[in-house]
Design a protein around this motif. Structure first.
Motif, PDB file in Angstrom:
ATOM      1  N   HIS A   1      -7.025   2.650   5.822  1.00 20.60           N
ATOM      2  CA  HIS A   1      -6.270   3.859   6.150  1.00 20.60           C
ATOM      3  C   HIS A   1      -7.234   5.000   6.435  1.00 20.60           C
ATOM      4  O   HIS A   1      -8.274   5.113   5.759  1.00 20.60           O
ATOM      5  CB  HIS A   1      -5.429   4.309   4.939  1.00 20.60           C
ATOM      6  CG  HIS A   1      -4.012   3.907   4.970  1.00 20.60           C
ATOM      7  ND1 HIS A   1      -3.243   3.857   3.824  1.00 20.60           N
ATOM      8  CD2 HIS A   1      -3.182   3.564   5.981  1.00 20.60           C
ATOM      9  CE1 HIS A   1      -2.015   3.488   4.128  1.00 20.60           C
ATOM     10  NE2 HIS A   1      -1.959   3.303   5.427  1.00 20.60           N
TER      11      HIS A   1
ATOM     12  N   VAL B   1       0.835  -1.200   0.000  1.00 21.84           N
ATOM     13  CA  VAL B   1       0.000   0.000   0.000  1.00 21.84           C
ATOM     14  C   VAL B   1       0.868   1.246   0.000  1.00 21.84           C
ATOM     15  O   VAL B   1       0.690   2.158  -0.820  1.00 21.84           O
ATOM     16  CB  VAL B   1      -0.966   0.001   1.202  1.00 21.84           C
ATOM     17  CG1 VAL B   1      -1.623   1.369   1.375  1.00 21.84           C
ATOM     18  CG2 VAL B   1      -2.016  -1.088   1.057  1.00 21.84           C
TER      19      VAL B   1
ATOM     20  N   TRP C   1       2.846   1.955  -3.192  1.00 22.20           N
ATOM     21  CA  TRP C   1       1.983   2.501  -4.237  1.00 22.20           C
ATOM     22  C   TRP C   1       1.701   3.980  -3.984  1.00 22.20           C
ATOM     23  O   TRP C   1       1.768   4.798  -4.904  1.00 22.20           O
ATOM     24  CB  TRP C   1       0.681   1.697  -4.336  1.00 22.20           C
ATOM     25  CG  TRP C   1      -0.192   2.219  -5.425  1.00 22.20           C
ATOM     26  CD1 TRP C   1      -0.077   1.984  -6.771  1.00 22.20           C
ATOM     27  CD2 TRP C   1      -1.307   3.097  -5.270  1.00 22.20           C
ATOM     28  NE1 TRP C   1      -1.052   2.666  -7.456  1.00 22.20           N
ATOM     29  CE2 TRP C   1      -1.823   3.358  -6.556  1.00 22.20           C
ATOM     30  CE3 TRP C   1      -1.923   3.687  -4.170  1.00 22.20           C
ATOM     31  CZ2 TRP C   1      -2.919   4.174  -6.772  1.00 22.20           C
ATOM     32  CZ3 TRP C   1      -3.026   4.505  -4.384  1.00 22.20           C
ATOM     33  CH2 TRP C   1      -3.507   4.742  -5.667  1.00 22.20           C
TER      34      TRP C   1
ATOM     35  N   TYR D   1      -8.611  -0.906   1.419  1.00 20.19           N
ATOM     36  CA  TYR D   1      -7.905  -1.643   0.383  1.00 20.19           C
ATOM     37  C   TYR D   1      -8.196  -3.122   0.573  1.00 20.19           C
ATOM     38  O   TYR D   1      -8.335  -3.589   1.701  1.00 20.19           O
ATOM     39  CB  TYR D   1      -6.386  -1.472   0.512  1.00 20.19           C
ATOM     40  CG  TYR D   1      -5.891  -0.058   0.511  1.00 20.19           C
ATOM     41  CD1 TYR D   1      -5.674   0.632  -0.676  1.00 20.19           C
ATOM     42  CD2 TYR D   1      -5.594   0.594   1.702  1.00 20.19           C
ATOM     43  CE1 TYR D   1      -5.184   1.932  -0.669  1.00 20.19           C
ATOM     44  CE2 TYR D   1      -5.109   1.889   1.723  1.00 20.19           C
ATOM     45  CZ  TYR D   1      -4.906   2.553   0.536  1.00 20.19           C
ATOM     46  OH  TYR D   1      -4.420   3.832   0.544  1.00 20.19           O
TER      47      TYR D   1
ATOM     48  N   LEU E   1      -3.399  -5.247  -5.189  1.00 21.16           N
ATOM     49  CA  LEU E   1      -4.057  -4.198  -4.420  1.00 21.16           C
ATOM     50  C   LEU E   1      -5.236  -3.643  -5.211  1.00 21.16           C
ATOM     51  O   LEU E   1      -5.128  -3.428  -6.422  1.00 21.16           O
ATOM     52  CB  LEU E   1      -3.033  -3.091  -4.144  1.00 21.16           C
ATOM     53  CG  LEU E   1      -3.504  -1.739  -3.651  1.00 21.16           C
ATOM     54  CD1 LEU E   1      -4.022  -1.844  -2.228  1.00 21.16           C
ATOM     55  CD2 LEU E   1      -2.376  -0.733  -3.723  1.00 21.16           C
TER      56      LEU E   1
ATOM     57  N   LEU F   1      -6.349  -6.779  -0.511  1.00 19.95           N
ATOM     58  CA  LEU F   1      -5.048  -7.252  -0.962  1.00 19.95           C
ATOM     59  C   LEU F   1      -5.062  -8.756  -1.117  1.00 19.95           C
ATOM     60  O   LEU F   1      -5.734  -9.454  -0.356  1.00 19.95           O
ATOM     61  CB  LEU F   1      -3.960  -6.847   0.049  1.00 19.95           C
ATOM     62  CG  LEU F   1      -3.805  -5.333   0.181  1.00 19.95           C
ATOM     63  CD1 LEU F   1      -4.225  -4.886   1.547  1.00 19.95           C
ATOM     64  CD2 LEU F   1      -2.407  -4.908  -0.157  1.00 19.95           C
TER      65      LEU F   1
END
Length: 147
Positions: free
Chosen positions: A118, A44, A47, A98, A86, A100
């Motif tokens: 997040h 994450v 990216w 997210y 992701l 994954l």
């Protein structure tokens, strides 16, 4: 209790590749569960940095993890490579979820899959702040196709 079916590669939008390390294996001879969370976090944040969004040392805004989880489907071990896929499923005012998937090299079915939430906060106050337009646009580009 039913488990979700293992994720497929086609469910993910961006990819990071990691090498397993000797130290990743636990006493049972497979990658320890804590390493999967390290891969989630690294995929994450790598990216976000690559998109020019997250300035780890000096940015006004930082993204804090408030929730994470993982389902394990098959063991991985050293030596080996893993691909971490992701995608974004939920994008709120200041939070993002997210999803994954962790895949053995060339496997189509995830060895593990999970989520990572997040919340964007002000670095100093640690209070949530809305996504700036450039963050929101970037996060929308990796939204899962079912959204």
């Amino acid at each position: 209790m039913s488990r979700p079916p293992p994720a497929r590669r086609s469910e993910f939008r961006v990819w990071q590749r990691f090498t397993t390390r000797w130290a990743d294996n636990d006493a049972y001879g497979h990658v320890n569960n804590t390493v999967y969370y390290q891969w989630f976090d690294s995929a994450v944040n790598a990216w976000l940095v690559a998109q020019g969004l997250l300035e780890i040392a000096r940015g006004e805004r930082i993204a804090l993890v408030v929730e994470t989880g993982c389902t394990y489907n098959a063991p991985l071990s050293f030596p080996g490579m893993v691909d971490v896929g992701l995608a974004v499923t939920d994008l709120g005012r200041s939070s993002v979820r997210y999803v994954l998937g962790i895949f053995a090299l060339d496997a189509d079915v995830a060895a593990a899959q999970g989520h990572f939430v997040h919340v964007l906060v002000d670095r100093e106050t640690r209070r949530p702040v809305p996504w700036p337009d450039n963050w929101r646009r970037a996060l929308e580009t990796v939204r899962a196709s079912s959204q």
